[in-house]
Scaffold this motif. Structure first.
Motif, PDB file in Angstrom:
ATOM      1  N   HIS A   6      41.730 -18.535 -60.303  1.00  0.00           N
ATOM      2  CA  HIS A   6      40.702 -19.829 -59.403  1.00  0.00           C
ATOM      3  C   HIS A   6      39.746 -19.579 -59.491  1.00  0.00           C
ATOM      4  CE1 HIS A   6      40.537 -20.795 -55.171  1.00  0.00           C
ATOM      5  NE2 HIS A   6      40.037 -19.866 -54.172  1.00  0.00           N
ATOM      6  N   ILE A   7      39.031 -18.843 -59.818  1.00  0.00           N
ATOM      7  CA  ILE A   7      37.707 -19.038 -60.326  1.00  0.00           C
ATOM      8  C   ILE A   7      37.130 -19.747 -61.688  1.00  0.00           C
ATOM      9  CG2 ILE A   7      35.446 -17.802 -60.553  1.00  0.00           C
ATOM     10  CD1 ILE A   7      36.070 -17.532 -57.925  1.00  0.00           C
ATOM     11  N   THR A   8      37.986 -19.985 -62.043  1.00  0.00           N
ATOM     12  CA  THR A   8      37.231 -20.710 -63.163  1.00  0.00           C
ATOM     13  C   THR A   8      38.332 -22.212 -62.938  1.00  0.00           C
ATOM     14  OG1 THR A   8      39.332 -19.469 -64.597  1.00  0.00           O
ATOM     15  CG2 THR A   8      37.524 -18.876 -64.933  1.00  0.00           C
ATOM     16  N   ARG A   9      38.713 -22.568 -62.196  1.00  0.00           N
ATOM     17  CA  ARG A   9      39.177 -23.739 -61.776  1.00  0.00           C
ATOM     18  C   ARG A   9      37.966 -24.672 -60.805  1.00  0.00           C
ATOM     19  NH1 ARG A   9      43.661 -26.801 -61.067  1.00  0.00           N
ATOM     20  NH2 ARG A   9      43.131 -28.115 -60.121  1.00  0.00           N
ATOM     21  N   LEU A  10      37.441 -23.371 -60.340  1.00  0.00           N
ATOM     22  CA  LEU A  10      36.799 -23.743 -59.102  1.00  0.00           C
ATOM     23  C   LEU A  10      35.638 -24.335 -59.707  1.00  0.00           C
ATOM     24  CD1 LEU A  10      36.769 -22.018 -56.362  1.00  0.00           C
ATOM     25  CD2 LEU A  10      37.896 -24.234 -56.516  1.00  0.00           C
ATOM     26  N   LEU A  11      35.089 -23.440 -60.965  1.00  0.00           N
ATOM     27  CA  LEU A  11      34.028 -23.528 -61.744  1.00  0.00           C
ATOM     28  C   LEU A  11      33.693 -24.905 -62.843  1.00  0.00           C
ATOM     29  CD1 LEU A  11      32.977 -20.436 -63.056  1.00  0.00           C
ATOM     30  CD2 LEU A  11      31.736 -21.596 -61.242  1.00  0.00           C
ATOM     31  N   SER A  18      32.379 -31.882 -55.158  1.00  0.00           N
ATOM     32  CA  SER A  18      31.559 -31.819 -54.133  1.00  0.00           C
ATOM     33  C   SER A  18      32.546 -29.734 -53.927  1.00  0.00           C
ATOM     34  CB  SER A  18      30.010 -31.594 -53.132  1.00  0.00           C
ATOM     35  OG  SER A  18      29.552 -32.508 -53.708  1.00  0.00           O
ATOM     36  N   LEU A  19      31.606 -28.804 -54.157  1.00  0.00           N
ATOM     37  CA  LEU A  19      32.627 -27.219 -53.877  1.00  0.00           C
ATOM     38  C   LEU A  19      32.550 -27.348 -52.451  1.00  0.00           C
ATOM     39  CD1 LEU A  19      32.778 -24.968 -56.650  1.00  0.00           C
ATOM     40  CD2 LEU A  19      34.283 -27.247 -56.582  1.00  0.00           C
ATOM     41  N   THR A  20      32.839 -26.178 -51.636  1.00  0.00           N
ATOM     42  CA  THR A  20      32.982 -26.441 -50.045  1.00  0.00           C
ATOM     43  C   THR A  20      32.237 -25.041 -50.181  1.00  0.00           C
ATOM     44  OG1 THR A  20      35.142 -24.525 -50.240  1.00  0.00           O
ATOM     45  CG2 THR A  20      34.975 -27.587 -49.319  1.00  0.00           C
ATOM     46  N   THR A  21      31.724 -25.188 -49.089  1.00  0.00           N
ATOM     47  CA  THR A  21      30.857 -23.814 -49.058  1.00  0.00           C
ATOM     48  C   THR A  21      31.428 -22.010 -49.644  1.00  0.00           C
ATOM     49  OG1 THR A  21      29.043 -24.499 -47.326  1.00  0.00           O
ATOM     50  CG2 THR A  21      29.592 -22.135 -47.216  1.00  0.00           C
ATOM     51  N   ALA A  26      33.381 -18.189 -52.656  1.00  0.00           N
ATOM     52  CA  ALA A  26      33.860 -17.248 -53.218  1.00  0.00           C
ATOM     53  C   ALA A  26      33.553 -16.937 -54.960  1.00  0.00           C
ATOM     54  CB  ALA A  26      35.526 -17.816 -53.773  1.00  0.00           C
ATOM     55  N   ILE A  27      33.135 -18.031 -55.228  1.00  0.00           N
ATOM     56  CA  ILE A  27      32.674 -17.921 -57.219  1.00  0.00           C
ATOM     57  C   ILE A  27      30.882 -17.390 -56.846  1.00  0.00           C
ATOM     58  CG2 ILE A  27      30.910 -19.100 -58.873  1.00  0.00           C
ATOM     59  CD1 ILE A  27      32.642 -22.334 -57.995  1.00  0.00           C
ATOM     60  N   ARG A  28      30.034 -17.102 -56.039  1.00  0.00           N
ATOM     61  CA  ARG A  28      28.917 -16.140 -56.337  1.00  0.00           C
ATOM     62  C   ARG A  28      29.239 -15.013 -56.067  1.00  0.00           C
ATOM     63  NH1 ARG A  28      24.175 -18.368 -55.446  1.00  0.00           N
ATOM     64  NH2 ARG A  28      23.974 -20.579 -55.228  1.00  0.00           N
ATOM     65  N   ALA A  58      21.789 -34.224 -62.321  1.00  0.00           N
ATOM     66  CA  ALA A  58      22.148 -33.750 -62.406  1.00  0.00           C
ATOM     67  C   ALA A  58      23.189 -33.813 -61.311  1.00  0.00           C
ATOM     68  CB  ALA A  58      20.636 -32.683 -61.426  1.00  0.00           C
ATOM     69  N   ALA A  59      24.207 -32.872 -61.867  1.00  0.00           N
ATOM     70  CA  ALA A  59      25.411 -32.936 -61.719  1.00  0.00           C
ATOM     71  C   ALA A  59      25.316 -31.983 -59.667  1.00  0.00           C
ATOM     72  CB  ALA A  59      26.781 -32.398 -62.128  1.00  0.00           C
ATOM     73  N   PRO A  60      25.588 -32.127 -58.975  1.00  0.00           N
ATOM     74  CA  PRO A  60      25.371 -31.447 -57.027  1.00  0.00           C
ATOM     75  C   PRO A  60      26.180 -30.176 -57.681  1.00  0.00           C
ATOM     76  CG  PRO A  60      27.192 -33.347 -57.188  1.00  0.00           C
ATOM     77  CD  PRO A  60      27.332 -33.570 -58.388  1.00  0.00           C
ATOM     78  N   GLY A  61      25.751 -29.506 -56.633  1.00  0.00           N
ATOM     79  CA  GLY A  61      26.190 -27.770 -57.200  1.00  0.00           C
ATOM     80  C   GLY A  61      26.475 -26.480 -57.789  1.00  0.00           C
ATOM     81  N   THR A  62      24.853 -26.826 -58.517  1.00  0.00           N
ATOM     82  CA  THR A  62      24.410 -26.501 -59.878  1.00  0.00           C
ATOM     83  C   THR A  62      24.221 -25.037 -58.959  1.00  0.00           C
ATOM     84  OG1 THR A  62      23.362 -27.581 -60.470  1.00  0.00           O
ATOM     85  CG2 THR A  62      22.820 -25.617 -61.421  1.00  0.00           C
TER      86      THR A  62
END
Ligand SMILES: [Zn+2]
Length: 67
Positions: A6-11, A18-21, A26-28, A58-62
């Motif tokens: 799931h995490i690698t998919r989100l990454l 743009s990912l949700t908060t 979850a990633i952090r 620059a890509a968003p959500g770094t």
């Protein structure tokens, strides 16, 4: 351990949208506990930097966490 999938998919998704908060949370929460996902993030970050270095956009959500 479906968490890493799931995490690698989100990454990966973060490169395209743009990912949700909640997704970033979850990633952090997961990255500090998982070297595998940290390595994955580094790899795709390098790919993204290479892909965007020409345009300078620059890509968003770094994620700015552990380096
Ligand atoms: Zn993981």
């Amino acid at each position: 351990m479906g968490k890493c999938k799931h995490i690698t998919r989100l990454l990966s998704d973060a490169l395209d949208r743009s990912l949700t908060t909640g997704e970033w949370v979850a990633i952090r929460l997961h990255l500090p506990t998982c070297s595998g996902c940290r390595n994955y993030r580094k790899q795709i970050r390098l790919l993204r930097v290479a892909a965007h270095s020409v345009s300078g956009i620059a890509a968003p959500g770094t994620v700015n966490s552990d380096d």
